[in-house]
Structures are given as structure tokens and as C-alpha cells.
Design an enzyme around this catalytic site. Structure first.
Site, PDB file in Angstrom:
ATOM      1  N   ARG A  42       5.448 -76.057  50.813  1.00 25.52           N
ATOM      2  CA  ARG A  42       5.433 -76.048  49.454  1.00 25.52           C
ATOM      3  C   ARG A  42       4.144 -75.278  48.838  1.00 25.52           C
ATOM      4  NH1 ARG A  42       4.079 -76.434  44.597  1.00 25.52           N
ATOM      5  NH2 ARG A  42       5.028 -77.816  43.079  1.00 25.52           N
ATOM      6  N   GLU A  50      12.127 -75.456  38.145  1.00 27.42           N
ATOM      7  CA  GLU A  50      13.184 -76.058  38.784  1.00 27.42           C
ATOM      8  C   GLU A  50      14.414 -75.464  38.865  1.00 27.42           C
ATOM      9  OE1 GLU A  50      12.845 -79.194  40.540  1.00 27.42           O
ATOM     10  OE2 GLU A  50      10.790 -79.004  40.052  1.00 27.42           O
ATOM     11  N   ARG A  84       7.069 -82.512  52.657  1.00 30.30           N
ATOM     12  CA  ARG A  84       6.648 -81.070  52.957  1.00 30.30           C
ATOM     13  C   ARG A  84       5.060 -80.740  53.076  1.00 30.30           C
ATOM     14  NH1 ARG A  84       9.465 -79.228  47.135  1.00 30.30           N
ATOM     15  NH2 ARG A  84       7.636 -80.819  46.703  1.00 30.30           N
TER      16      ARG A  84
END
Length: 182
Positions: A42, A50, A84
């Protein structure tokens, strides 16, 4: 002996993680092949739109053009709630956070940002109405994620009549009442 020392010197000067990008999830998440293992990263300091948000596909395409199939270097900062790695990322020497913000394809994630140059870049992108800033009502992803998900009933034909799909499953209306199962 000189060759061995020079190779050792190059190894010590190389980034901690320099590997090939093998996947792009969205405008701020990518997968880097580290040895034999893929690592989901990330990108730190930014938040891209999104999937169901305006400019999400453009942000993903931008990140893909910058990184997919290229060597990436990353410096890990943290691991998020989804497992992540959160890291600063460069692909081909290009700082991904900076480019995504400059192109207007990501917000500076103010709550977690550690790069003091990013707010200025975002202000310029806003002024020039680049990317998502061309949209009059751009909503930051952290606010978009908090919005209640509207479950819309979807109608489909069944032998008995119209079948609806809602939060609790498929149902029909029989004599004015819901009957689950179609």
C-alpha cells in the site's frame, strides 16, 4: 579480490527491496515479487479513489503505467489492518506518491502523511483542476468508505414471477408478503 569488493560494495549500496511489480490492485496498491513471494504494498502518504468512486480506473491505470512490469524499490513503514506493507515506493526512480498526487489521481492522506511536499503538490493539482479535482464534488476515499452502503434490490425473472435480491437473500412478493427463496 577487487571484483569481489566492488560487488560487495554495490550490494551494500542497493536498496533494501528492489523487485518487479507483478500486479496493480488500484491507484495506491500494488504487488511486488520479492524473491519467490508476492508482497502486497500500500503506497504510503496517499489515498486513491475507491473502486466505485470517480477516477478510480484512471488512478489504477496511472499506477500501472508507472510501475507494472518494472523494478520497484520500497521502504517499509508499517503493516496495515489488511496485512499490506505500507511503504514509500519508487518505480524506475519515480516517487509514486508524488506523481499520483501531481496528476490529481490521489489525495494526500493527511492522517498518515509524512511527506511535507505532498500538500503543496495537491494544492497545485486542485488549482489546475487535474484529474479528480475536475469533479466539483470530489469526496476523499476515507469519507467515501464511511458512507453507508445502499443495498439496492435487483429484480430478475423467475418462473413464479419477479424475484428480488436483497441483503438477506432472494425473495418474491406473494400475496403482499416477502417469501424467501426463488
Amino acid at each position: 579480490m577487487k571484483l569481489l569488493l566492488s560487488l560487495l560494495g554495490l550490494t551494500l549500496l542497493s536498496p533494501a527491496w528492489a523487485n518487479k511489480v507483478v500486479g496493480i490492485t488500484d491507484g495506491d496498491t500494488l504487488t511486488i515479487q520479492v524473491g519467490k513471494s508476492p508482497v502486497v504494498v500500500r503506497v504510503a502518504d496517499i489515498d486513491a479513489p475507491e473502486k466505485n468512486q470517480a477516477f478510480s480506473e484512471q488512478a489504477k491505470q496511472s499506477l500501472s503505467s508507472l510501475c507494472f512490469g518494472k523494478q520497484a524499490q520500497y521502504q517499509e513503514r508499517d503493516v496495515d489492518a489488511y496485512g499490506r506493507v505500507v511503504a514509500t515506493v519508487t518505480c524506475g526512480g519515480v516517487d509514486i506518491s508524488r506523481v499520483q498526487v501531481e496528476r490529481g489521481l490521489a489525495w494526500v492522506y493527511t492522517e498518515y502523511n509524512k511527506d511535507l511536499s505532498l500538500p503543496g503538490l495537491e494544492a497545485i493539482a486542485r488549482r489546475d483542476k487535474r484529474g479528480l479535482w475536475s469533479h466539483p464534488n470530489a469526496v476523499p476515499p476515507w469519507e467515501f468508505r464511511r458512507q453507508p452502503r445502499l443495498k439496492k434490490a435487483v429484480a430478475k425473472q423467475s418462473v413464479e414471477g419477479i424475484c428480488f435480491v436483497g441483503r438477506h437473500g432472494e425473495y418474491r412478493i406473494v400475496d403482499g408478503a416477502k417469501r424467501y427463496g426463488c
